[in-house]
Write an enzyme that holds these catalytic residues in place. Structure first.
Site, PDB file in Angstrom:
ATOM      1  N   ASP A  67       0.827  -1.214   0.000  1.00  0.00           N
ATOM      2  CA  ASP A  67       0.000   0.000   0.000  1.00  0.00           C
ATOM      3  C   ASP A  67       0.860   1.261   0.000  1.00  0.00           C
ATOM      4  O   ASP A  67       2.080   1.207   0.191  1.00  0.00           O
ATOM      5  CB  ASP A  67      -0.952  -0.013   1.201  1.00  0.00           C
ATOM      6  CG  ASP A  67      -0.288  -0.428   2.500  1.00  0.00           C
ATOM      7  OD1 ASP A  67       0.950  -0.415   2.568  1.00  0.00           O
ATOM      8  OD2 ASP A  67      -1.009  -0.775   3.446  1.00  0.00           O
ATOM      9  N   ASN A 129      -7.678  -3.099  14.291  1.00  0.00           N
ATOM     10  CA  ASN A 129      -9.072  -3.410  13.942  1.00  0.00           C
ATOM     11  C   ASN A 129      -9.166  -4.559  12.931  1.00  0.00           C
ATOM     12  O   ASN A 129     -10.198  -4.760  12.308  1.00  0.00           O
ATOM     13  CB  ASN A 129      -9.791  -2.162  13.395  1.00  0.00           C
ATOM     14  CG  ASN A 129      -9.162  -1.634  12.113  1.00  0.00           C
ATOM     15  OD1 ASN A 129      -8.192  -2.206  11.610  1.00  0.00           O
ATOM     16  ND2 ASN A 129      -9.704  -0.565  11.567  1.00  0.00           N
ATOM     17  N   HIS A 131      -7.406  -4.877  10.121  1.00  0.00           N
ATOM     18  CA  HIS A 131      -7.143  -4.590   8.709  1.00  0.00           C
ATOM     19  C   HIS A 131      -5.815  -5.205   8.262  1.00  0.00           C
ATOM     20  O   HIS A 131      -4.889  -5.358   9.069  1.00  0.00           O
ATOM     21  CB  HIS A 131      -7.211  -3.087   8.388  1.00  0.00           C
ATOM     22  CG  HIS A 131      -6.090  -2.235   8.867  1.00  0.00           C
ATOM     23  ND1 HIS A 131      -6.243  -1.220   9.794  1.00  0.00           N
ATOM     24  CD2 HIS A 131      -4.778  -2.207   8.518  1.00  0.00           C
ATOM     25  CE1 HIS A 131      -5.089  -0.626   9.992  1.00  0.00           C
ATOM     26  NE2 HIS A 131      -4.175  -1.200   9.233  1.00  0.00           N
ATOM     27  N   GLU A 136      -9.741  -1.953   5.240  1.00  0.00           N
ATOM     28  CA  GLU A 136     -10.431  -1.715   6.503  1.00  0.00           C
ATOM     29  C   GLU A 136     -11.646  -2.643   6.612  1.00  0.00           C
ATOM     30  O   GLU A 136     -12.073  -3.225   5.613  1.00  0.00           O
ATOM     31  CB  GLU A 136     -10.901  -0.250   6.538  1.00  0.00           C
ATOM     32  CG  GLU A 136      -9.776   0.779   6.496  1.00  0.00           C
ATOM     33  CD  GLU A 136      -9.098   0.988   7.848  1.00  0.00           C
ATOM     34  OE1 GLU A 136      -9.252   0.127   8.748  1.00  0.00           O
ATOM     35  OE2 GLU A 136      -8.414   2.011   8.000  1.00  0.00           O
TER      36      GLU A 136
HETATM   37  C1  GLP Z   1      -0.688   0.219   8.519  1.00  0.00           C
HETATM   38  C2  GLP Z   1      -0.266  -0.587   7.294  1.00  0.00           C
HETATM   39  C3  GLP Z   1      -0.489  -2.068   7.507  1.00  0.00           C
HETATM   40  C4  GLP Z   1       0.106  -2.489   8.834  1.00  0.00           C
HETATM   41  C5  GLP Z   1      -0.588  -1.752   9.939  1.00  0.00           C
HETATM   42  C6  GLP Z   1      -0.078  -2.128  11.331  1.00  0.00           C
HETATM   43  O1  GLP Z   1      -2.036   0.521   8.539  1.00  0.00           O
HETATM   44  N1  GLP Z   1      -0.961  -0.168   6.126  1.00  0.00           N
HETATM   45  O2  GLP Z   1       0.103  -2.774   6.434  1.00  0.00           O
HETATM   46  O3  GLP Z   1      -0.037  -3.869   9.000  1.00  0.00           O
HETATM   47  O4  GLP Z   1      -0.371  -0.370   9.749  1.00  0.00           O
HETATM   48  O5  GLP Z   1       1.038  -1.360  11.665  1.00  0.00           O
HETATM   49  P1  GLP Z   1       2.036  -1.634  12.835  1.00  0.00           P
HETATM   50  O6  GLP Z   1       2.853  -2.788  12.427  1.00  0.00           O
HETATM   51  O7  GLP Z   1       2.840  -0.372  12.960  1.00  0.00           O
HETATM   52  O8  GLP Z   1       1.209  -1.915  14.055  1.00  0.00           O
END
Ligand code: GLP
Length: 234
Positions: A67, A129, A131, A136
């Site tokens: 992304d 959440n 995702h 989402e």
């Molecule tokens: C973002 C990214 C996801 C990632 C998520 C969790 O939203 N788009 O790909 O898995 O954050 O992030 P973290 O690993 O910092 O908790």
């Protein structure tokens, strides 16, 4: 779905880095699906260290990131920069072989991935959440790469990477759930107490749009790596 319980995030990083290295040793032109966020950073660090130690080259490797933000204020806030800083600048990868979704490509990104041969190994984190990438809750399971508005929860969670919450972009472009499911193999890493609820839903509840990660139950080759904290509700 295989579940691997580790004591610490460091233990997970070592296992995952070795998994990636083993793939590259067998297939030096492997296609990796990469994730951003804080979770995979330890794995990337280990991968950098071990690839140097074992002389493993990334010259022929191609990468497709999950992304990218839309309308980020500073270049260093982009996921492209994140990947450069945390992985690409430390290894011998050809930056022309690294790919990110963008608004112009949209679902041509899916075609690009397919033409390259498909993702051999997709690395995923998970949002609190549930995702994955920026899919989402309520994202259709058959979604391809698309533009999304970020939920308030995700904006708040990601604010820690920015100077202030007002700087967090409110939209992004993300591989869809169907795009991710096409990967030949998937590893999902979850660490920390704030992921415990999402991990519990992903593993113990029926696949549901409310927890996008739960779609992974339908994939034939997924491994979930959890630490004591993220596994605390299992
Ligand atoms: C973002 C990214 C996801 C990632 C998520 C969790 O939203 N788009 O790909 O898995 O954050 O992030 P973290 O690993 O910092 O908790």
């Amino acid at each position: 779905m295989k579940i691997i319980k580790c004591k610490t995030p460091d233990e997970i990083a070592l296992l995952c880095a070795n998994k990636i290295l083993n793939l590259l040793k067998n297939k030096n032109d492997a296609i990796l699906g990469l994730a951003t966020g804080s979770t995979p950073v330890k794995t990337y660090r280990k991968l950098i260290e071990l690839s140097k130690q074992d002389n493993v080259s990334f010259k022929n490797v191609k990468t497709f990131n999950l992304d990218e933000y839309i309308n980020y204020k500073n270049e260093i806030d982009s996921y492209k920069y994140f990947m450069y800083d945390n992985l690409f600048k430390h290894i011998d990868i050809d930056l022309n072989n690294t790919h990110f979704p963008n608004e112009m490509l949209l679902d041509k990104y899916d075609d690009q991935i397919e033409k390259a041969g498909g993702v051999d190994l997709q690395i995923l984190g998970i949002g609190a959440n549930g995702h994955i990438a920026f899919n989402e809750p309520n994202t259709p399971f058959d979604s391809k790469t698309h533009v999304v508005g970020l939920s308030q929860k995700t904006i708040e969670d990601n604010a820690r990477f920015f100077n202030s919450i007002d700087e967090v972009p409110t939209s992004a472009i993300t591989m869809g759930l169907a795009t991710i499911m096409k990967s030949k193999e998937i590893i999902l890493i979850a660490t920390g107490k704030n992921k415990a609820d999402a991990i519990n839903k992903l593993i113990n509840e029926k696949p549901s749009l409310l927890c996008p990660a739960s779609i992974l139950q339908n994939h034939p080759n997924v491994t979930i790596y959890v630490d004591d904290d993220s596994a605390s509700l299992l």
